[in-house]
Design a protein around this motif. Structure first.
Motif, PDB file in Angstrom:
ATOM      1  N   THR A   1       8.909  32.725  17.258  1.00 38.29           N
ATOM      2  CA  THR A   1      10.322  32.932  16.952  1.00 38.29           C
ATOM      3  C   THR A   1      10.720  34.349  17.325  1.00 38.29           C
TER       4      THR A   1
ATOM      5  N   LEU B   1      17.930  34.054  15.395  1.00 37.94           N
ATOM      6  CA  LEU B   1      16.572  33.748  15.845  1.00 37.94           C
ATOM      7  C   LEU B   1      16.534  32.454  16.650  1.00 37.94           C
ATOM      8  N   ASP B   2      15.707  32.440  17.679  1.00 42.84           N
ATOM      9  CA  ASP B   2      15.471  31.239  18.479  1.00 42.84           C
ATOM     10  C   ASP B   2      13.972  30.989  18.594  1.00 42.84           C
ATOM     11  N   ILE B   3      13.619  29.787  19.016  1.00 40.72           N
ATOM     12  CA  ILE B   3      12.225  29.408  19.240  1.00 40.72           C
ATOM     13  C   ILE B   3      11.901  29.564  20.729  1.00 40.72           C
TER      14      ILE B   3
ATOM     15  N   ASN C   1      16.926  24.999  19.771  1.00 43.48           N
ATOM     16  CA  ASN C   1      17.718  26.140  19.324  1.00 43.48           C
ATOM     17  C   ASN C   1      19.187  25.791  19.138  1.00 43.48           C
TER      18      ASN C   1
ATOM     19  N   HIS D   1      20.096  30.475  13.094  1.00 41.50           N
ATOM     20  CA  HIS D   1      18.669  30.779  13.027  1.00 41.50           C
ATOM     21  C   HIS D   1      17.808  29.522  13.177  1.00 41.50           C
ATOM     22  N   ASP D   2      16.805  29.612  14.059  1.00 41.73           N
ATOM     23  CA  ASP D   2      15.839  28.531  14.263  1.00 41.73           C
ATOM     24  C   ASP D   2      14.438  29.132  14.293  1.00 41.73           C
ATOM     25  N   GLY D   3      13.534  28.551  13.512  1.00 39.82           N
ATOM     26  CA  GLY D   3      12.165  29.043  13.418  1.00 39.82           C
ATOM     27  C   GLY D   3      11.966  29.820  12.129  1.00 39.82           C
ATOM     28  N   PRO D   4      10.705  30.015  11.756  1.00 37.73           N
ATOM     29  CA  PRO D   4       9.456  29.670  12.451  1.00 37.73           C
ATOM     30  C   PRO D   4       9.113  28.182  12.349  1.00 37.73           C
TER      31      PRO D   4
END
Length: 625
Positions: free
Chosen positions: A173, A191-193, A214, A218-221
Motif C-alpha cells: 500500500t 492510499l492505493d494498492i 483502487n 483509501h485502499d489497503g493494506p
C-alpha cells in the motif's frame, strides 16, 4: 509514519470521544473531535501563542502532534503543558513515549515514574515498575534478523503493508499516486494498492497500481490466500457510502472495513464487504491463515482491552464467525495492530503499549503455545515506528515498514539461523574414520569460507547459516578428494557422512607406493600393466611439482648376480625414460638397478614364488619434496 499512522490513528479512535470545549477553543476542538489534526494544529498553535494559552491548549496541541506522529513537536508541547500546571496522567505517559522515540530513555523514565504515581494500578505502570530499565535487556537480545536497505524509498512517500506471494508478486500500500485529491484530515494523498515483481536476485520491478482494486479513497493494506486467488483488503468506508456526516465540521467520518476480492483471468473482481464491518468502529489490517480458515485483523470494536486490539474470525463455507478477541497475552490498554500469521502459527504484530524501543515495535508469539509475546529486537525494531511485518516461508524473507529514515519505507528482513554442521569422514573400504582430513567450506560462488581438520574420530563441526547453500571439499592423504553441494540446513544441528575412496597410489613421507610394475621375463620393456602404474607416478609428480623421485630397481635371486644387476639397471632406465616421455623434467627423475644386492626376503636357494615376487620390485623414493 507522519502519513500512514495519522490515518490509522484517526480511523481507529473512538468516534464518541469529545474534548473539553469552551468558546476560546471551540473551533480548534471541533477540528480535533473530527480528527482533522492538521487544521486543529493551526488553530491550537494560534491559541498557544496568544494570551489565552494554558495547559489544556498545550496538551491538546501536543496531542495533535502525537496523533500525526510528529514526536519532536509533541514532546515540546507536552513539556510546556506539564510545566504550566497539573495535567492528566495520560499527558505524562504520552510525553514519555515521545521521548523514547527520540532515544531519550532517561527522561522518558522520569515521566513514566510520574505516570506510575498517578495511576499505580494501570497495566502500563505495573509493567514499568517491574522493569524500569528494560532497554539494556532489549539491546542485548540475540539478533533474529538481518535488515537490508529499503526496497523502495522516496522521501515524503509512504509505502507499507508488503506481502510477497510464492509467485514473486509483492503487493503493498502506498500514497505515491501523485493525485491532487487529498484526505482533508491528513492533507496527504489517499492510499492505493500497488504490485511489483521480484526477480531471482531479489530486486523488484517498478511498482504499478492495481487499478481494479483502487478507488478515489483509501485502499489497503491487504492479505492473500495461499493460492493467491483470494484477497482480503482494507478499504475506506467513504468509497462504499459507509460514513456519517458531521455538519458542524462539514466532514464525512468513515470507518475502514474489510472486503473480499477474487482473481479471475488475472484480474481482481467481485469485491464484497465482510459481514462484521460497522459504521461504529473500524476493522482493518487483515491477515489470512494459510488454510484460509482464520482471518486476523485489528479493530477498535467494543469488548477490547484498549485503543485497538487484534481479533480473529473463523471462516467456513464463506461464512464468518463472531469476532473473537485474542486476549491479554497479545492485547493491552494501548495499540496493537498489523497482525500477520505465518504457516507455523507464529503471529507477528505491532504494539505501542509494551516495553519497546519507542513508537510501534514488532512482536511475535507462538499461538500454539501462547507464551509471552517476544520483542523481535534490533535491527527490525528501532526508536522509531516499526510495523506491518510479513514473512514468506518459501523465500525465507520477511518485510516490514519503518520510518527510521524519516519516510515510511519497506525493508526486507532475513532470518538469522545458526546450525552446527558436523562432517564425519571415513574410509569407504574399511569404515575406519580418518583423522586430519581437511574439510573446506565454500559459498555457492566458490569463494572459500573456512577449513578445518578432522579430529581423531574423523569429525569436524562448523557453525553455518541456516538455509544457505554451500559446497564442501574433503581431502585426505592417500584418498581421493571429494566435493559436493550441501543444501540449506533448517535444523539446529545436522551431520553429513563423507566416505573417501582410498587412492591406488599411496604417498608416504619417503616414497610413492605403486602396485608391482611388471616386466616381461628377461626383458626391460615396459608392459601395458607397467604403464598403468607408471602413469599413476606421473600423476603424482604433476600434482606435486616439487617432488624429485629416485627409482631403485630390484630382481629376484634367480640367475647370476651380474646378469641380474645389468637387467635391473636396464629396467630402471626404461622406467625413467617412460616417465620423462610423459612430460616430467629429466632433473626430477633418476634411477639405478640394484640386482639382487638388496633382497627384501633373504631366502637363498629355498625361495618360493611368492618370495621371489616380493624381491622382484621397483621402489620410487622421494628424495626431495
Amino acid at each position: 509514519m507522519k502519513k500512514i499512522l495519522i490515518l490509522l490513528s484517526i480511523i481507529l479512535m473512538n468516534a464518541n470521544f469529545i474534548s473539553a470545549q469552551n468558546k476560546t477553543t471551540e473551533k480548534a476542538d471541533l477540528f480535533f473531535d473530527t480528527y482533522q489534526y492538521v487544521n486543529a494544529i493551526t488553530e491550537y498553535k494560534k491559541l498557544a501563542e496568544g494570551k489565552h494559552a494554558n495547559a489544556y491548549i498545550y496538551s491538546q496541541l501536543a496531542d495533535c502532534y502525537y496523533y500525526v506522529f510528529n514526536n519532536q513537536e509533541a514532546s515540546k508541547w507536552y513539556a510546556k503543558a506539564i510545566a504550566t500546571s497539573k495535567v492528566d496522567a495520560e499527558v505524562y505517559y504520552k510525553y514519555a513515549q515521545t521521548l523514547k522515540i527520540q532515544g531519550n530513555y532517561i527522561e522518558a523514565n522520569k515521566q513514566m515514574e510520574l505516570f506510575c504515581q498517578m495511576k499505580p494500578s494501570d497495566s502500563r505502570a505495573i509493567q514499568h515498575i517491574k522493569n524500569p530499565n528494560y532497554i539494556k535487556g532489549l539491546e542485548n537480545k540475540t539478533k533474529l534478523f538481518e535488515v537490508e536497505n529499503p526496497i523502495f524509498y522516496t522521501e515524503g512517500i509512504s509505502d507499507f503493508g508488503a506481502i510477497l506471494t510464492d509467485t514473486n508478486e509483492l503487493y503493498f500500500t502506498s500514497n505515491s499516486n501523485g493525485s491532487s485529491k487529498l484526505d482533508s484530515r491528513t492533507a496527504q494523498p489517499y492510499l492505493d494498492i500497488y504490485k511489483a515483481i521480484r526477480n531471482e536476485d531479489g530486486f523488484f520491478s517498478k511498482p504499478v497500481a492495481v487499478s481494479e482494486l483502487n478507488t478515489i479513497y483509501h485502499d489497503g493494506p491487504l492479505s492473500l490466500s495461499n493460492d493467491g486467488n483470494t484477497m482480503i483488503l482494507s478499504r475506506d468506508g467513504l468509497s462504499m457510502g459507509q460514513f456519517e456526516k458531521n455538519k458542524s465540521a462539514k466532514v464525512k467520518v468513515a470507518q475502514q472495513g474489510l472486503y473480499k476480492a477474487t482473481k479471475m483471468d488475472g484480474k481482481w473482481m467481485n469485491i464484497e464487504a465482510l459481514p462484521f464491518n460497522s459504521q461504529n468502529y473500524t476493522v482493518t489490517n487483515p491477515s489470512l491463515s494459510k488454510d484460509g480458515k482464520t482471518l486476523y485483523f485489528a479493530s477498535n470494536m467494543p469488548g477490547g482491552y484498549g485503543d485497538t486490539d487484534i481479533w480473529k474470525v473463523q471462516i467456513a463455507n464463506n461464512t464468518y464467525s463472531k469476532p473473537e478477541n485474542l486476549g491479554p497475552k497479545i492485547n493491552s490498554s494501548e495499540k496493537e495492530s498489523f497482525p500477520f500469521i505465518t504457516e507455523n502459527n507464529i503471529l507477528y504484530f505491532s504494539a505501542s503499549g509494551r516495553q519497546g524501543f519507542g513508537g510501534l515495535d514488532i512482536y511475535k508469539i507462538d499461538l500454539s503455545l501462547l507464551d509471552e509475546a517476544l520483542n523481535v529486537g534490533k535491527p527490525v525494531n528501532s526508536e522509531k515506528d516499526d510495523f506491518s511485518f510479513s514473512f514468506n516461508t518459501k523465500f525465507n524473507t520477511g518485510y516490514f515498514t519503518s520510518n527510521r529514515s524519516n519516510s515510511d519505507a519497506i525493508y526486507s528482513a532475513i532470518p538469522i539461523c545458526k546450525s552446527d554442521l558436523s562432517i564425519v569422514v571415513s574410509d569407504i573400504k574399511t569404515g575406519i574414520t580418518i583423522e586430519n582430513a581437511l574439510v573446506s567450506l565454500f559459498d555457492k560462488n566458490g569463494n572459500s569460507i573456512t577449513s578445518k581438520a578432522t579430529d581423531k574420530n574423523g569429525n569436524v563441526t562448523f557453525e553455518v547459516q541456516c538455509y544457505t547453500e554451500f559446497n564442501i571439499t574433503v581431502t585426505s592423504q592417500n584418498h581421493e578428494t571429494v566435493s559436493y553441494p550441501v543444501a540449506g540446513i533448517s535444523s539446529s544441528a545436522e551431520s553429513v557422512f563423507v566416505k573417501l575412496k582410498p587412492l591406488e597410489v599411496v604417498i608416504t613421507d619417503k616414497e610413492v607406493l605403486l602396485n608391482v610394475v611388471y616386466f616381461e621375463f628377461n626383458k626391460s620393456n615396459i608392459t601395458a600393466q607397467g604403464s598403468i602404474e607408471l602413469d599413476k607416478l606421473v600423476k603424482v609428480m604433476n600434482e606435486n611439482p616439487t617432488f624429485v623421485i629416485y627409482i631403485k630397481s630390484h630382481t629376484d635371486s634367480k640367475g647370476k648376480a651380474d646378469y641380474n644387476l645389468k637387467l635391473s639397471e636396464q629396467r630402471a632406465q626404461a622406467t625413467v625414460q617412460y616417465v620423462i616421455s610423459k612430460g616430467i623434467a629429466s632433473d626430477r627423475i633418476s634411477g639405478k638397478g640394484f640386482g639382487i644386492s638388496e633382497l627384501k626376503v633373504a631366502c637363498g636357494s629355498q625361495c618360493t614364488e611368492e618370495e621371489h615376487a616380493l624381491n622382484r620390485r621397483s621402489e620410487f623414493l622421494i628424495v626431495k619434496k
